[in-house]
Design a protein around this motif. Structure first.
Motif, PDB file in Angstrom:
ATOM      1  N   GLY A 141       0.848  -1.262   0.034  1.00 40.49           N
ATOM      2  CA  GLY A 141      -0.001  -0.188  -0.155  1.00 40.49           C
ATOM      3  C   GLY A 141       0.835   1.237   0.049  1.00 40.49           C
ATOM      4  O   GLY A 141       1.933   1.106   0.347  1.00 40.49           O
ATOM      5  N   CYS A 142       0.232   2.404  -0.277  1.00 34.75           N
ATOM      6  CA  CYS A 142       0.922   3.532  -0.355  1.00 34.75           C
ATOM      7  C   CYS A 142       0.252   4.965  -0.384  1.00 34.75           C
ATOM      8  O   CYS A 142      -0.946   4.674  -0.666  1.00 34.75           O
ATOM      9  CB  CYS A 142       1.585   3.547  -2.159  1.00 34.75           C
ATOM     10  N   PRO A 143       0.662   5.798   0.286  1.00 34.94           N
ATOM     11  CA  PRO A 143       0.131   6.850   0.670  1.00 34.94           C
ATOM     12  C   PRO A 143      -0.297   7.866  -0.563  1.00 34.94           C
ATOM     13  O   PRO A 143      -1.043   8.676  -0.351  1.00 34.94           O
ATOM     14  CB  PRO A 143       0.903   7.644   1.871  1.00 34.94           C
ATOM     15  N   ALA A 144       0.316   7.510  -1.642  1.00 32.65           N
ATOM     16  CA  ALA A 144       0.068   8.664  -2.964  1.00 32.65           C
ATOM     17  C   ALA A 144      -1.225   8.287  -3.449  1.00 32.65           C
ATOM     18  O   ALA A 144      -1.925   7.262  -3.250  1.00 32.65           O
ATOM     19  CB  ALA A 144       1.301   8.561  -3.780  1.00 32.65           C
ATOM     20  N   HIS A 145      -1.664   9.183  -4.447  1.00 25.17           N
ATOM     21  CA  HIS A 145      -2.662   8.923  -5.192  1.00 25.17           C
ATOM     22  C   HIS A 145      -2.679   9.123  -6.615  1.00 25.17           C
ATOM     23  O   HIS A 145      -3.269   9.980  -7.266  1.00 25.17           O
ATOM     24  CB  HIS A 145      -3.788  10.215  -4.661  1.00 25.17           C
ATOM     25  N   CYS A 146      -1.913   8.066  -7.126  1.00 30.64           N
ATOM     26  CA  CYS A 146      -1.552   8.374  -8.694  1.00 30.64           C
ATOM     27  C   CYS A 146      -2.760   7.603  -9.466  1.00 30.64           C
ATOM     28  O   CYS A 146      -3.381   6.389  -8.892  1.00 30.64           O
ATOM     29  CB  CYS A 146      -0.471   7.326  -9.003  1.00 30.64           C
ATOM     30  N   GLN A 147      -3.534   8.378 -10.210  1.00 31.88           N
ATOM     31  CA  GLN A 147      -4.542   7.993 -10.952  1.00 31.88           C
ATOM     32  C   GLN A 147      -4.565   6.761 -11.897  1.00 31.88           C
ATOM     33  O   GLN A 147      -5.336   6.222 -12.397  1.00 31.88           O
ATOM     34  CB  GLN A 147      -5.415   9.241 -11.760  1.00 31.88           C
ATOM     35  N   TYR A 157      -0.452   1.532 -10.115  1.00 29.64           N
ATOM     36  CA  TYR A 157      -0.003  -0.063 -10.573  1.00 29.64           C
ATOM     37  C   TYR A 157      -0.706  -1.090  -9.301  1.00 29.64           C
ATOM     38  O   TYR A 157      -0.643  -2.120  -9.784  1.00 29.64           O
ATOM     39  CB  TYR A 157       1.620  -0.289 -10.364  1.00 29.64           C
ATOM     40  N   LEU A 158      -1.018  -0.434  -8.268  1.00 33.13           N
ATOM     41  CA  LEU A 158      -1.398  -1.482  -7.254  1.00 33.13           C
ATOM     42  C   LEU A 158      -2.936  -1.614  -7.451  1.00 33.13           C
ATOM     43  O   LEU A 158      -3.239  -2.491  -6.942  1.00 33.13           O
ATOM     44  CB  LEU A 158      -1.444  -0.805  -5.822  1.00 33.13           C
ATOM     45  N   ALA A 159      -3.585  -0.823  -8.422  1.00 32.01           N
ATOM     46  CA  ALA A 159      -5.173  -1.038  -8.547  1.00 32.01           C
ATOM     47  C   ALA A 159      -5.281  -2.395  -9.161  1.00 32.01           C
ATOM     48  O   ALA A 159      -4.666  -2.527 -10.215  1.00 32.01           O
ATOM     49  CB  ALA A 159      -5.717   0.082  -9.303  1.00 32.01           C
ATOM     50  N   THR A 206       4.655  -1.112  -2.607  1.00 25.54           N
ATOM     51  CA  THR A 206       4.531   0.092  -1.985  1.00 25.54           C
ATOM     52  C   THR A 206       5.617   1.168  -2.391  1.00 25.54           C
ATOM     53  O   THR A 206       6.215   0.758  -3.382  1.00 25.54           O
ATOM     54  CB  THR A 206       4.906  -0.199  -0.517  1.00 25.54           C
ATOM     55  N   ASP A 207       5.522   2.385  -1.898  1.00 25.56           N
ATOM     56  CA  ASP A 207       6.631   3.144  -2.153  1.00 25.56           C
ATOM     57  C   ASP A 207       7.409   3.355  -0.816  1.00 25.56           C
ATOM     58  O   ASP A 207       7.025   3.966   0.042  1.00 25.56           O
ATOM     59  CB  ASP A 207       6.028   4.632  -2.693  1.00 25.56           C
ATOM     60  N   PRO A 208       8.534   2.581  -0.749  1.00 31.09           N
ATOM     61  CA  PRO A 208       9.250   2.542   0.657  1.00 31.09           C
ATOM     62  C   PRO A 208       9.553   3.750   1.119  1.00 31.09           C
ATOM     63  O   PRO A 208       9.557   4.107   2.432  1.00 31.09           O
ATOM     64  CB  PRO A 208      10.445   1.532   0.372  1.00 31.09           C
TER      65      PRO A 208
HETATM   66  S1  SF4 Z   1       1.554   4.444  -8.598  1.00 33.32           S
HETATM   67 FE1  SF4 Z   1       3.332   4.212  -7.150  1.00 33.32          FE
HETATM   68  S2  SF4 Z   1       3.524   6.101  -5.706  1.00 33.32           S
HETATM   69 FE2  SF4 Z   1       1.505   6.018  -7.275  1.00 33.32          FE
HETATM   70  S3  SF4 Z   1      -0.246   5.801  -5.599  1.00 33.32           S
HETATM   71 FE3  SF4 Z   1       0.458   3.835  -6.719  1.00 33.32          FE
HETATM   72  S4  SF4 Z   1       2.025   2.798  -5.559  1.00 33.32           S
HETATM   73 FE4  SF4 Z   1       1.863   4.856  -4.805  1.00 33.32          FE
END
Ligand code: SF4
Length: 367
Positions: free
Chosen positions: A114-120, A123-125, A164-166
């Motif tokens: 999991g990652c706190p950013a909000h990239c639309q 890649y985790l979706a 994640t984004d460590p």
């Molecule tokens: S693309 Fe990478 S940096 Fe952006 S929200 Fe997803 S995991 Fe985080």
């Protein structure tokens, strides 16, 4: 992609501002930190507990080892609660069976999910199930020890940023620093991570023994501004790369570094936008560091599109299947990539520009 057409590419900042962004870096602070009892039994779980209580973050110790009650009334609410929650848990036994991750490394392992950013385009979706809570693994020392089972001759690479984004959570966990230290004594191996964050100061003093390649993800600043919510800005990322790579004697981290150009999108005037990125990068790295490139074009799957439209219903991200080609993997899964003509043109552009601006820095792969 009309929404991107209105701004012309321009130099993002003067070199000075680029290398010393004026505003201090924003660090992500969760609204709640949850600990499972078994995570708190781990010495590293205790360390995280001390860090987050020093920061006065609201901490809850759960009664059971399961995360529950993280769903809101709507999927929007669930997303909001999850993306502001840091949960410290023990990684399940499956975390000790590593998977290969070509072409970026031999094996992937996870400090967190999991990652706190909000990239639309995240890649985790679609890859992680359930609400996108940021889960940190308190049994990290065991996860690291387990890596030695996967070392192979003559050299093994391990990727730590698939889920994640460590760097984005390092100020709360210290886990990336521990991992870099672990690799510093692991022979014939390399740790690789990639980030869209820029708070690299804690990494600079580590005696890493050149066994970690720190990569920063870059994109056209317009894409970063529009689609990469909560991440560091383009100038901040350039500054972070420079600090990571500068020799220790010059106050840097002395790391081998990498640039991950991703996800590359043929927005209007894309050549000008990306040429500008590479020129700014060249100015930031004016001391010939150990540098590699990776280039990843944008793609999506039916599953990731569904999740992303749920998370970001008003997104301007182009996910029109009609303008894409279908690529199937060996298990029958499909993804939508750019058409062969577009891919060919983009690949040729990056190969040409990189060879001309960074002749000593290999492009490890294009995908
Ligand atoms: S693309 Fe990478 S940096 Fe952006 S929200 Fe997803 S995991 Fe985080």
């Amino acid at each position: 992609m009309d929404l991107f057409a209105e701004m012309e590419p321009k130099a993002e900042a003067s070199t000075n501002r680029m290398l010393n962004p004026a505003t201090p870096l924003k660090l992500w602070l969760p609204k709640q930190v949850l600990f499972t009892p078994e995570a708190l039994d781990e010495p590293y779980g205790q360390e995280i507990y001390e860090r987050v209580t020093r920061l006065n973050l609201p901490v809850t110790i759960l009664k059971s080892n399961r995360l529950t009650n993280l769903r809101g009334a709507t999927s929007r609410e669930t997303y909001k609660v999850a993306k502001t929650t840091l949960a410290v848990v023990k990684a399940p036994p499956s975390a000790f069976n590593l998977s290969p991750i070509p072409p970026s490394a031999d094996w992937q392992f996870h400090l967190a999910q999991g990652c706190p950013a909000h990239c639309q385009y995240c890649y985790l979706a679609g890859s992680l199930s359930g609400p996108p809570v940021i889960r940190v693994f308190a049994n990290l020392p065991q996860i690291l020890e387990n890596l030695t089972r996967y070392q192979q001759a003559p050299f093994t690479t391990f990727e730590a940023s698939c889920y994640t984004d460590p760097l984005g959570i390092e100020h709360l966990t210290g886990g990336l620093s521990k991992t870099i230290q672990f690799f510093s004594t692991l022979p014939a191996s390399q740790l690789r991570f990639v980030s869209k964050f820029a708070a690299v100061e804690p990494l600079l003093s580590i005696d890493h023994n050149n066994r970690t390649r720190c990569r920063i993800s870059l994109n056209a600043p317009l894409i970063t501004q529009r689609l990469e919510g909560g991440t560091a800005s383009f100038p901040e990322r350039l500054s972070a790369l420079r600090k990571l790579a500068l020799p220790k004697a010059a106050g840097g981290g002395g790391y081998p570094i990498g640039v991950v150009l991703a996800p590359i999108m043929p927005i209007e005037n894309w050549k000008d936008h990306y040429r500008n990125v590479l020129q700014q990068l060249k100015k930031a790295l004016n001391f010939n560091p150990d540098l590699t490139f990776e280039a990843i074009s944008h793609r999506f799957t039916p599953g990731s599109k569904e999740v992303l439209l749920d998370w970001y219903p008003n997104t301007s991200l182009d996910m029109d299947e009609a303008s894409r080609s279908v690529k199937r993997n060996k298990f029958g899964g499909l993804k939508y990539v750019y058409t062969p003509d577009v891919m060919k043109e983009m690949r040729a552009f990056f190969e040409r520009e990189l060879a001309s601006l960074f002749p000593g820095a290999p492009l490890l792969y294009w995908t």
